[in-house]
Design a protein around this motif. Sequence first.
Motif, PDB file in Angstrom:
ATOM      1  N   ALA A  47       0.814  -1.216   0.000  1.00 31.14           N
ATOM      2  CA  ALA A  47       0.000   0.000   0.000  1.00 31.14           C
ATOM      3  C   ALA A  47       0.846   1.264   0.000  1.00 31.14           C
ATOM      4  CB  ALA A  47      -0.930  -0.003   1.218  1.00 31.14           C
ATOM      5  N   TYR A  48       1.928   1.268   0.795  1.00 31.61           N
ATOM      6  CA  TYR A  48       2.680   2.506   0.991  1.00 31.61           C
ATOM      7  C   TYR A  48       4.050   2.464   0.316  1.00 31.61           C
ATOM      8  CZ  TYR A  48      -1.138   2.337   4.215  1.00 31.61           C
ATOM      9  OH  TYR A  48      -2.392   2.173   4.730  1.00 31.61           O
ATOM     10  N   GLY A  49       4.218   1.458  -0.557  1.00 34.33           N
ATOM     11  CA  GLY A  49       5.455   1.360  -1.326  1.00 34.33           C
ATOM     12  C   GLY A  49       5.350   2.125  -2.635  1.00 34.33           C
ATOM     13  N   LEU A  57      -4.094   8.315   0.162  1.00 29.47           N
ATOM     14  CA  LEU A  57      -4.738   7.605   1.271  1.00 29.47           C
ATOM     15  C   LEU A  57      -6.239   7.758   1.108  1.00 29.47           C
ATOM     16  CD1 LEU A  57      -2.478   8.944   4.162  1.00 29.47           C
ATOM     17  CD2 LEU A  57      -2.516   6.605   3.282  1.00 29.47           C
ATOM     18  N   ASN A  58      -6.981   6.721   1.454  1.00 27.90           N
ATOM     19  CA  ASN A  58      -8.433   6.879   1.382  1.00 27.90           C
ATOM     20  C   ASN A  58      -9.017   7.180   2.766  1.00 27.90           C
ATOM     21  OD1 ASN A  58      -8.643   4.280   2.586  1.00 27.90           O
ATOM     22  ND2 ASN A  58      -8.327   3.387   0.566  1.00 27.90           N
ATOM     23  N   VAL A  59      -8.135   7.474   3.699  1.00 29.75           N
ATOM     24  CA  VAL A  59      -8.539   7.865   5.061  1.00 29.75           C
ATOM     25  C   VAL A  59      -7.907   9.236   5.315  1.00 29.75           C
ATOM     26  CG1 VAL A  59      -8.315   7.255   7.510  1.00 29.75           C
ATOM     27  CG2 VAL A  59      -8.567   5.437   5.798  1.00 29.75           C
ATOM     28  N   HIS A 381      -1.104 -19.967  -3.262  1.00 31.87           N
ATOM     29  CA  HIS A 381       0.222 -20.546  -3.466  1.00 31.87           C
ATOM     30  C   HIS A 381       1.224 -19.988  -2.461  1.00 31.87           C
ATOM     31  CE1 HIS A 381      -1.030 -21.486  -7.827  1.00 31.87           C
ATOM     32  NE2 HIS A 381      -1.261 -22.494  -7.014  1.00 31.87           N
ATOM     33  N   HIS A 382       0.753 -19.189  -1.508  1.00 28.52           N
ATOM     34  CA  HIS A 382       1.648 -18.629  -0.490  1.00 28.52           C
ATOM     35  C   HIS A 382       2.239 -19.802   0.305  1.00 28.52           C
ATOM     36  CE1 HIS A 382       2.960 -16.570   3.135  1.00 28.52           C
ATOM     37  NE2 HIS A 382       2.838 -15.428   2.496  1.00 28.52           N
ATOM     38  N   LEU A 383       3.567 -19.946   0.229  1.00 24.96           N
ATOM     39  CA  LEU A 383       4.228 -21.154   0.762  1.00 24.96           C
ATOM     40  C   LEU A 383       3.938 -21.391   2.233  1.00 24.96           C
ATOM     41  CD1 LEU A 383       7.897 -21.452  -0.516  1.00 24.96           C
ATOM     42  CD2 LEU A 383       5.947 -22.957  -0.918  1.00 24.96           C
TER      43      LEU A 383
HETATM   44  C1  LIG Z   1      -3.365  -0.164  -2.524  1.00 15.57           C
HETATM   45  C2  LIG Z   1      -3.822  -0.108  -1.114  1.00 15.57           C
HETATM   46  C3  LIG Z   1      -4.157   1.086  -0.535  1.00 15.57           C
HETATM   47  C4  LIG Z   1      -4.551   1.163   0.791  1.00 15.57           C
HETATM   48  N1  LIG Z   1      -4.854   2.357   1.342  1.00 15.57           N
HETATM   49  C5  LIG Z   1      -5.157   2.447   2.644  1.00 15.57           C
HETATM   50  C6  LIG Z   1      -5.416   3.698   3.272  1.00 15.57           C
HETATM   51  O1  LIG Z   1      -5.408   4.734   2.614  1.00 15.57           O
HETATM   52  N2  LIG Z   1      -5.685   3.725   4.597  1.00 15.57           N
HETATM   53  C7  LIG Z   1      -5.706   2.579   5.332  1.00 15.57           C
HETATM   54  O2  LIG Z   1      -5.924   2.651   6.543  1.00 15.57           O
HETATM   55  N3  LIG Z   1      -5.491   1.377   4.769  1.00 15.57           N
HETATM   56  C8  LIG Z   1      -5.211   1.282   3.454  1.00 15.57           C
HETATM   57  N4  LIG Z   1      -4.979   0.062   2.889  1.00 15.57           N
HETATM   58  C9  LIG Z   1      -5.112  -1.127   3.717  1.00 15.57           C
HETATM   59  C10 LIG Z   1      -3.745  -1.715   4.031  1.00 15.57           C
HETATM   60  O3  LIG Z   1      -3.936  -3.097   3.856  1.00 15.57           O
HETATM   61  C11 LIG Z   1      -3.225  -1.421   5.394  1.00 15.57           C
HETATM   62  O4  LIG Z   1      -3.220  -0.054   5.650  1.00 15.57           O
HETATM   63  C12 LIG Z   1      -1.775  -1.930   5.615  1.00 15.57           C
HETATM   64  O5  LIG Z   1      -0.956  -1.565   4.543  1.00 15.57           O
HETATM   65  C13 LIG Z   1      -1.737  -3.403   5.792  1.00 15.57           C
HETATM   66  O6  LIG Z   1      -0.438  -3.750   6.153  1.00 15.57           O
HETATM   67  P1  LIG Z   1      -0.037  -5.270   6.375  1.00 15.57           P
HETATM   68  O7  LIG Z   1       1.278  -5.234   7.039  1.00 15.57           O
HETATM   69  O8  LIG Z   1      -1.132  -5.988   7.039  1.00 15.57           O
HETATM   70  O9  LIG Z   1       0.049  -5.885   4.913  1.00 15.57           O
HETATM   71  P2  LIG Z   1       1.111  -5.649   3.734  1.00 15.57           P
HETATM   72  O10 LIG Z   1       1.449  -4.226   3.581  1.00 15.57           O
HETATM   73  O11 LIG Z   1       0.554  -6.371   2.564  1.00 15.57           O
HETATM   74  O12 LIG Z   1       2.425  -6.391   4.229  1.00 15.57           O
HETATM   75  C14 LIG Z   1       2.545  -7.784   4.310  1.00 15.57           C
HETATM   76  C15 LIG Z   1       4.000  -8.090   4.291  1.00 15.57           C
HETATM   77  O13 LIG Z   1       4.225  -9.437   4.619  1.00 15.57           O
HETATM   78  C16 LIG Z   1       5.272  -9.946   3.839  1.00 15.57           C
HETATM   79  N5  LIG Z   1       5.203 -11.400   3.832  1.00 15.57           N
HETATM   80  C17 LIG Z   1       4.278 -12.182   3.250  1.00 15.57           C
HETATM   81  N6  LIG Z   1       4.585 -13.471   3.468  1.00 15.57           N
HETATM   82  C18 LIG Z   1       5.705 -13.501   4.213  1.00 15.57           C
HETATM   83  C19 LIG Z   1       6.504 -14.544   4.762  1.00 15.57           C
HETATM   84  N7  LIG Z   1       6.206 -15.832   4.569  1.00 15.57           N
HETATM   85  N8  LIG Z   1       7.596 -14.211   5.476  1.00 15.57           N
HETATM   86  C20 LIG Z   1       7.923 -12.903   5.685  1.00 15.57           C
HETATM   87  N9  LIG Z   1       7.203 -11.873   5.177  1.00 15.57           N
HETATM   88  C21 LIG Z   1       6.103 -12.187   4.460  1.00 15.57           C
HETATM   89  C22 LIG Z   1       5.045  -9.285   2.494  1.00 15.57           C
HETATM   90  O14 LIG Z   1       6.198  -9.323   1.716  1.00 15.57           O
HETATM   91  C23 LIG Z   1       4.680  -7.873   2.937  1.00 15.57           C
HETATM   92  O15 LIG Z   1       5.846  -7.135   3.161  1.00 15.57           O
HETATM   93  C24 LIG Z   1      -4.611  -0.030   1.557  1.00 15.57           C
HETATM   94  C25 LIG Z   1      -4.289  -1.251   0.965  1.00 15.57           C
HETATM   95  C26 LIG Z   1      -3.891  -1.292  -0.354  1.00 15.57           C
HETATM   96  C27 LIG Z   1      -3.537  -2.636  -0.952  1.00 15.57           C
END
Ligand SMILES: Cc1cc2nc3c(=O)[nH]c(=O)nc-3n(C[C@H](O)[C@H](O)[C@H](O)COP(=O)(O)OP(=O)(O)OC[C@H]3O[C@@H](n4cnc5c(N)ncnc54)[C@H](O)[C@@H]3O)c2cc1C
Length: 455
Positions: A47-49, A57-59, A381-383
Amino acid sequence: MFRRVAIIGGGAAAATLLGELLERQPPQPLHLDWYTGGTGTPARGVAYGTTSDRHLLNVRAASMSMFAGKPRGFLDFVQHDDPAIAGTDFLPRRRYGDYLEAEVARALQQGNAHGHDVNIIPFTVDALVPERDGVTLIHGEESHRADAAVLALGALPPRPLSGVGPAALASGRYVVDPWQLLAGAASIKPPPRKVVLIGLGLTAVDVLLELAVQWPQTEFIAVSRHGLLPEAHLHKAAAPTDDSAELIASMQDAPEIHRWLHLLREACAQETDWRPVIDSLRPHTSSLWRELPLEQRARFLRHARWAWERARHRMPPQASESIAALEQSGRLQRQCGRVQSVELVDDALQLSLTHAGETRALHADMVIQTVGLNTDVRRTHHLLVQQLLTNAHITADPLGLGVQADTTGRLRHDGASWPHLFAIGTLLRGTLWESTAMPEIRQQARNLADQLLSD
Ligand SMILES: Cc1cc2nc3c(=O)[nH]c(=O)nc-3n(C[C@H](O)[C@H](O)[C@H](O)COP(=O)(O)OP(=O)(O)OC[C@H]3O[C@@H](n4cnc5c(N)ncnc54)[C@H](O)[C@@H]3O)c2cc1C
């Protein structure tokens, strides 16, 4: 308390939990192993990459703090550079990524000062074995022990829709992962002339806003069951209605989707703007979701999810205006339909769509799947997730909404909860429903830190 904790995931949820843990001073210092997955900058995640300022941001900024205990966190960070920014603004997600990185750096320093030891491991965890008194984590040839582990994996990698033919997939013209496409869109030469998007949620909005600029000659058709865009936030923020107690009590009295929709429609009709009514449910969504029997949840997913998502996950007003301009210019068309198949025919893709009992064909140079987050652990397919499921260490949510867990985030297996295996974020959708955005994730991180450090 658990002294050695493994956090698995390189996104905002993992970073927030790390921050919560490192700022505390438990009786004994902690040892944290943070497995960041090896792709992208730790903390930013998908999301933030993004590096595009068109991705907002949608918030609103004021609601995007990483930490439940510091509600102004993000706003203070951005106002430090630009005092003119308001809490009601929708800022670029790239700035949020900067904030996450800065907070992680600060937390690492603070953790160091508190005597905690953090090991950042830039690899994915391939397998995990929960045991009686801890967990073993395996990456490549190495294995490490921890007293507890937290899965912060975000959404699962996207999967092609059923009905997409193998030749279409192999052609490279059918794009399963829109984020990967956006990262390399500038290098696609010449750009496709006609692009079809399948799905019309916030992902489609991001993709359209970016590609319309990068590919100025391209025409877009966006297809979804109802052909409707997400609703838009208003420029002016309104506080959630504070008299929702009656509505929530009525919903709890009759946990039935049809009834809930009726109650919601009635409540919205009494207000000049429906948005505060929807927003007022947010703190109660998890408890309401838990009231729903499984067959009612399934009914919600089948019939009402699309409407809920477009009202609840709204786009910023600027995004809505840009999309409207794209439609007015004729470069974007929306169509209703269910995609039955996508095949490679000659050198283009042919989609077969059904709507109102009729079938029709659409042709495109490229098709992009923009259907939102994948949470179905049964078909991934996530290992690591596959391994955990195959070994019955975790149990899939029966409706494809992540994994079964209790409300504290402890994962369930064989009808019991693991004492030392947790999840945070999107994997918990089946338990909490509302579990993907920062306002929920920061609260989960805080509660989880409390639990990990409790006696
Ligand atoms: C495009 C987009 C825009 C969004 N915009 C907003 C917003 O404006 N406001 C808001 O509140 N939320 C937003 N969201 C929701 C968003 O999901 C959350 O804000 C937040 O980014 C979620 O973070 P996360 O760490 O749960 O997931 P992710 O950011 O997906 O991180 C998961 C991480 O886990 C790693 N990973 C996966 N498997 C493994 C493994 N086996 N071993 C080690 N690492 C692993 C991945 O490589 C990744 O780095 C958005 C989401 C998306 C996709």
